[in-house]
Design an enzyme around this catalytic site. Sequence first.
Site, PDB file in Angstrom:
ATOM      1  N   PRO A  82       0.636  -1.086  -0.080  1.00  0.00           N
ATOM      2  CA  PRO A  82      -0.266  -0.281   0.089  1.00  0.00           C
ATOM      3  C   PRO A  82       1.283   1.230  -0.589  1.00  0.00           C
ATOM      4  CG  PRO A  82      -0.396  -1.207   2.487  1.00  0.00           C
ATOM      5  CD  PRO A  82       0.692  -2.367   1.333  1.00  0.00           C
ATOM      6  N   ASN A  83       0.373   2.005  -0.935  1.00  0.00           N
ATOM      7  CA  ASN A  83       0.901   3.454  -0.947  1.00  0.00           C
ATOM      8  C   ASN A  83       2.138   3.535  -1.894  1.00  0.00           C
ATOM      9  OD1 ASN A  83      -1.137   4.823   0.906  1.00  0.00           O
ATOM     10  ND2 ASN A  83      -0.240   3.093   2.387  1.00  0.00           N
ATOM     11  N   ARG A  91       5.605  11.430  -3.392  1.00  0.00           N
ATOM     12  CA  ARG A  91       5.498  12.438  -2.094  1.00  0.00           C
ATOM     13  C   ARG A  91       6.310  11.781  -1.486  1.00  0.00           C
ATOM     14  NH1 ARG A  91       1.545  14.813  -4.697  1.00  0.00           N
ATOM     15  NH2 ARG A  91      -0.848  14.452  -4.494  1.00  0.00           N
ATOM     16  N   TYR A 114      11.345   8.824   0.991  1.00  0.00           N
ATOM     17  CA  TYR A 114      11.197   7.050  -0.370  1.00  0.00           C
ATOM     18  C   TYR A 114      11.529   8.015  -1.653  1.00  0.00           C
ATOM     19  CZ  TYR A 114       7.748   5.921   2.858  1.00  0.00           C
ATOM     20  OH  TYR A 114       6.836   5.634   4.102  1.00  0.00           O
ATOM     21  N   ASN A 132       8.189  -5.335  -0.920  1.00  0.00           N
ATOM     22  CA  ASN A 132       8.069  -4.631   0.369  1.00  0.00           C
ATOM     23  C   ASN A 132       6.273  -4.557   0.360  1.00  0.00           C
ATOM     24  OD1 ASN A 132       7.822  -2.024   1.348  1.00  0.00           O
ATOM     25  ND2 ASN A 132       9.388  -1.047   0.706  1.00  0.00           N
ATOM     26  N   ALA A 175       3.447  -0.420   4.889  1.00  0.00           N
ATOM     27  CA  ALA A 175       2.749  -0.850   6.506  1.00  0.00           C
ATOM     28  C   ALA A 175       1.895  -2.322   6.746  1.00  0.00           C
ATOM     29  CB  ALA A 175       1.680   0.010   6.287  1.00  0.00           C
ATOM     30  N   HIS A 220       4.383  -4.572   8.956  1.00  0.00           N
ATOM     31  CA  HIS A 220       4.278  -4.398  10.504  1.00  0.00           C
ATOM     32  C   HIS A 220       2.737  -4.953  11.196  1.00  0.00           C
ATOM     33  CE1 HIS A 220       7.050  -2.039   9.617  1.00  0.00           C
ATOM     34  NE2 HIS A 220       6.598  -0.780   9.183  1.00  0.00           N
ATOM     35  N   ASP A 279       1.719 -15.678   5.853  1.00  0.00           N
ATOM     36  CA  ASP A 279       1.454 -16.556   6.124  1.00  0.00           C
ATOM     37  C   ASP A 279       1.433 -17.302   5.024  1.00  0.00           C
ATOM     38  OD1 ASP A 279      -1.213 -17.061   8.516  1.00  0.00           O
ATOM     39  OD2 ASP A 279       1.064 -17.535   8.528  1.00  0.00           O
ATOM     40  N   GLU A 290      13.009  -9.607   1.413  1.00  0.00           N
ATOM     41  CA  GLU A 290      12.203  -8.414   2.079  1.00  0.00           C
ATOM     42  C   GLU A 290      12.829  -6.882   2.147  1.00  0.00           C
ATOM     43  OE1 GLU A 290      10.896  -8.603   6.397  1.00  0.00           O
ATOM     44  OE2 GLU A 290       9.842  -6.462   6.509  1.00  0.00           O
ATOM     45  N   HIS A 302      12.571  -2.408   2.206  1.00  0.00           N
ATOM     46  CA  HIS A 302      12.099  -1.510   2.740  1.00  0.00           C
ATOM     47  C   HIS A 302      12.983  -0.071   1.889  1.00  0.00           C
ATOM     48  CE1 HIS A 302       8.952  -3.968   5.321  1.00  0.00           C
ATOM     49  NE2 HIS A 302       9.968  -4.277   5.363  1.00  0.00           N
ATOM     50  N   ILE A 303      12.525   1.127   1.896  1.00  0.00           N
ATOM     51  CA  ILE A 303      13.212   1.899   1.143  1.00  0.00           C
ATOM     52  C   ILE A 303      13.879   2.798   2.130  1.00  0.00           C
ATOM     53  CG2 ILE A 303      12.757   3.943  -0.218  1.00  0.00           C
ATOM     54  CD1 ILE A 303      10.397   2.344  -1.876  1.00  0.00           C
ATOM     55  N   SER A 304      13.336   2.736   3.190  1.00  0.00           N
ATOM     56  CA  SER A 304      13.894   3.653   4.884  1.00  0.00           C
ATOM     57  C   SER A 304      13.886   2.816   5.846  1.00  0.00           C
ATOM     58  CB  SER A 304      12.873   4.789   5.447  1.00  0.00           C
ATOM     59  OG  SER A 304      11.139   3.687   5.805  1.00  0.00           O
ATOM     60  N   ARG A 342      12.773   4.917  12.068  1.00  0.00           N
ATOM     61  CA  ARG A 342      11.493   5.699  12.285  1.00  0.00           C
ATOM     62  C   ARG A 342      10.600   5.376  13.552  1.00  0.00           C
ATOM     63  NH1 ARG A 342       9.013   5.401   6.005  1.00  0.00           N
ATOM     64  NH2 ARG A 342       7.480   6.967   7.609  1.00  0.00           N
ATOM     65  N   ARG A 370       7.074   0.874  13.397  1.00  0.00           N
ATOM     66  CA  ARG A 370       7.671   0.050  12.442  1.00  0.00           C
ATOM     67  C   ARG A 370       9.386  -0.706  11.865  1.00  0.00           C
ATOM     68  NH1 ARG A 370       5.535   3.992   8.172  1.00  0.00           N
ATOM     69  NH2 ARG A 370       5.433   5.700   9.591  1.00  0.00           N
TER      70      ARG A 370
HETATM   71  O1  LIG Z   1      10.584   1.639   3.583  1.00  0.00           O
HETATM   72  C1  LIG Z   1       9.247   1.404   3.205  1.00  0.00           C
HETATM   73  O2  LIG Z   1       9.146   1.438   2.322  1.00  0.00           O
HETATM   74  C2  LIG Z   1       8.404   1.171   3.482  1.00  0.00           C
HETATM   75  O3  LIG Z   1       7.845  -0.381   3.523  1.00  0.00           O
HETATM   76  C3  LIG Z   1       7.100   2.099   3.055  1.00  0.00           C
HETATM   77  C4  LIG Z   1       6.165   2.095   3.982  1.00  0.00           C
HETATM   78  C5  LIG Z   1       4.814   3.346   3.663  1.00  0.00           C
HETATM   79  C6  LIG Z   1       4.669   4.024   1.678  1.00  0.00           C
HETATM   80  C7  LIG Z   1       4.168   4.208   1.711  1.00  0.00           C
HETATM   81  O4  LIG Z   1       4.674   5.277   0.592  1.00  0.00           O
HETATM   82  C8  LIG Z   1       5.170   6.244  -0.041  1.00  0.00           C
HETATM   83  C9  LIG Z   1       5.886   6.684  -0.890  1.00  0.00           C
HETATM   84  C10 LIG Z   1       5.481   7.742  -1.216  1.00  0.00           C
HETATM   85  C11 LIG Z   1       4.815   8.632  -0.427  1.00  0.00           C
HETATM   86  C12 LIG Z   1       3.845   8.393   0.903  1.00  0.00           C
HETATM   87  C13 LIG Z   1       3.961   7.030   1.007  1.00  0.00           C
HETATM   88  C14 LIG Z   1       6.000   1.851   5.515  1.00  0.00           C
HETATM   89  O5  LIG Z   1       5.299   2.300   5.926  1.00  0.00           O
HETATM   90  C15 LIG Z   1       6.517   1.249   6.436  1.00  0.00           C
HETATM   91  O6  LIG Z   1       7.104   1.454   7.145  1.00  0.00           O
HETATM   92  C16 LIG Z   1       8.678   1.686   5.421  1.00  0.00           C
END
Ligand SMILES: O=C(O)[C@]1(O)C[C@H](CCCOc2ccccc2)[C@@H](O)[C@H](O)C1
Length: 142
Positions: free
Chosen positions: A10-11, A18, A23, A72, A75, A78, A85, A96, A98-100, A105, A109
């Site tokens: 998601p997102n 954004r 990211y 990836n 959210a 978590h 599963d 797995e 994660h970009i950040s 954080r 997370r």
């Molecule tokens: O750091 C990551 O890749 C995360 O999986 C990104 C998730 C959030 C994805 C949201 O991605 C966006 C990208 C651009 C703008 C807004 C959100 C966050 O909930 C995880 O804790 C860490």
Amino acid sequence: MKQILIINGPNLNLLGKREPTIYGNRSFVEYLETLEAQFPDVQLRYFQSNHEGELIDKIHELGFDVDGIVINAGAYTHTSIAIADALSAVTAPAVEVHISNVHARESFRHHSYLSAKCKGVVVGLGLLGYEMAVRYLLRSEY
Ligand SMILES: O=C(O)[C@]1(O)C[C@H](CCCOc2ccccc2)[C@@H](O)[C@H](O)C1
């Protein structure tokens, strides 16, 4: 031809639009083009969804056929025992990503339901993490 499934949750469809300070400023589709150029002999199959069940369905659909899964889950990382599963249920090894740096954080997370189901986890290296995960999954042995 080797096949790697790359799944974004998601997102992550908002990448490049954004929160660039967290990211980056590239869309994943743009990044995927550079990744495909680096692995011309590999079929990179990409799927993104904001819906947990769709992510699970894709893992079921391709998880017995591809050579590896880069995930990836956003959210859902978590929160989702169901995605964990699904990774357990299929035969493809998963990495797995994660970009950040989630460990730098918010504390919510810091836990992943998926890490125990994966061969490894790449965190905080930006989009490079996806390349690292693909390289690992293309290795001949585990
Ligand atoms: O750091 C990551 O890749 C995360 O999986 C990104 C998730 C959030 C994805 C949201 O991605 C966006 C990208 C651009 C703008 C807004 C959100 C966050 O909930 C995880 O804790 C860490």
